[in-house]
Design a protein around this motif. Structure first.
Motif, PDB file in Angstrom:
ATOM      1  N   LEU A 121       0.825  -1.202   0.000  1.00 50.36           N
ATOM      2  CA  LEU A 121       0.000   0.000   0.000  1.00 50.36           C
ATOM      3  C   LEU A 121       0.866   1.262   0.000  1.00 50.36           C
ATOM      4  CD1 LEU A 121      -2.959   1.037   0.204  1.00 50.36           C
ATOM      5  CD2 LEU A 121      -2.630   1.042   2.687  1.00 50.36           C
ATOM      6  N   GLY A 122       1.909   1.263   0.808  1.00 55.21           N
ATOM      7  CA  GLY A 122       2.811   2.416   0.851  1.00 55.21           C
ATOM      8  C   GLY A 122       3.502   2.646  -0.477  1.00 55.21           C
ATOM      9  N   ALA A 123       3.976   1.562  -1.100  1.00 50.69           N
ATOM     10  CA  ALA A 123       4.637   1.688  -2.403  1.00 50.69           C
ATOM     11  C   ALA A 123       3.648   2.145  -3.474  1.00 50.69           C
ATOM     12  CB  ALA A 123       5.274   0.357  -2.793  1.00 50.69           C
ATOM     13  N   ALA A 124       2.424   1.614  -3.434  1.00 54.86           N
ATOM     14  CA  ALA A 124       1.397   2.028  -4.396  1.00 54.86           C
ATOM     15  C   ALA A 124       1.055   3.505  -4.210  1.00 54.86           C
ATOM     16  CB  ALA A 124       0.142   1.175  -4.238  1.00 54.86           C
ATOM     17  N   GLY A 125       0.966   3.949  -2.967  1.00 60.95           N
ATOM     18  CA  GLY A 125       0.678   5.353  -2.683  1.00 60.95           C
ATOM     19  C   GLY A 125       1.780   6.272  -3.159  1.00 60.95           C
ATOM     20  N   TRP A 126       3.027   5.840  -2.963  1.00 59.27           N
ATOM     21  CA  TRP A 126       4.155   6.644  -3.429  1.00 59.27           C
ATOM     22  C   TRP A 126       4.095   6.795  -4.945  1.00 59.27           C
ATOM     23  CZ3 TRP A 126       8.443   5.779  -6.551  1.00 59.27           C
ATOM     24  CH2 TRP A 126       9.401   6.786  -6.515  1.00 59.27           C
ATOM     25  N   LEU A 127       3.821   5.691  -5.639  1.00 60.23           N
ATOM     26  CA  LEU A 127       3.709   5.762  -7.099  1.00 60.23           C
ATOM     27  C   LEU A 127       2.491   6.578  -7.523  1.00 60.23           C
ATOM     28  CD1 LEU A 127       4.741   2.166  -8.171  1.00 60.23           C
ATOM     29  CD2 LEU A 127       5.893   4.302  -8.799  1.00 60.23           C
TER      30      LEU A 127
END
Length: 140
Positions: A121-127
Motif C-alpha cells: 500500500l505504501g509503495a502504491a501510494g508513493w507511485l
C-alpha cells in the motif's frame, strides 16, 4: 471555456488507505492490547477491502485514459499492480481471521499478510503521488 475535470479515484482511495493503515497499526497493537485491538483491525480490514473495490474501479477508469507512449504508463502499471497486491494481502488477512462470520484472534499468517499489505500500500501510494505530481496523470 473548459471545465476542470476532477477524477474520482483520488477522492476514493482515502477510505481504504486509512482503514488498512489503521488496521495494520491495530494488528500490531493487538500483540499488547489483545481482543479490542484485533477486533478493530478486523472491522477496518472489512471496510477497507470493500471500499477499495470502488477506488480500484475508478482507478481502472483513469488507467484506461492513459495514452500509449505516455512516460507515466510504466509507473501507472506498477501502481495498479501494487494496489491489487495490497488488496489481495489485506483480503487474505481478513479471511484468515474469520471463522464463518465471526472475527477471531489473528494468528501470525494474518498479521504477516497485514504488514505485507501495508508495505504494498505504501509503495502504491508513493507511485500514485508520482503519477499525479510528476507525470500529471489523474489531475485536471
Amino acid at each position: 471555456m473548459t471545465t476542470a475535470r476532477h477524477p474520482l479515484h483520488p477522492a476514493l482511495v482515502h477510505f481504504p488507505v486509512a482503514c488498512w493503515s489503521l488496521a495494520t497499526i491495530a494488528d500490531l497493537a493487538s500483540l499488547w492490547l489483545g481482543q479490542p485491538a484485533w477486533w478493530l483491525a478486523g472491522v477496518l480490514l472489512a471496510i477497507g477491502t470493500v471500499t477499495a473495490l470502488a477506488a480500484m474501479a475508478a482507478g481502472l477508469y483513469e488507467f484506461a485514459r492513459i495514452t500509449e507512449g505516455n512516460p507515466g504508463l510504466a509507473d501507472a502499471r506498477r501502481h495498479m499492480l501494487l494496489a491489487m497486491a495490497a488488496w489481495v494481502l489485506y483480503a487474505a488477512s481478513l479471511l484468515l481471521r474469520l471463522q464463518g462470520t465471526t472475527l477471531v484472534a489473528p494468528a501470525w499468517p494474518a498479521l504477516a499478510t497485514s504488514v505485507a499489505g501495508f508495505l504494498c500500500l505504501g509503495a502504491a501510494g508513493w507511485l500514485g503521488g508520482k503519477l499525479v505530481y510528476q507525470h500529471r496523470i489523474g489531475g485536471t
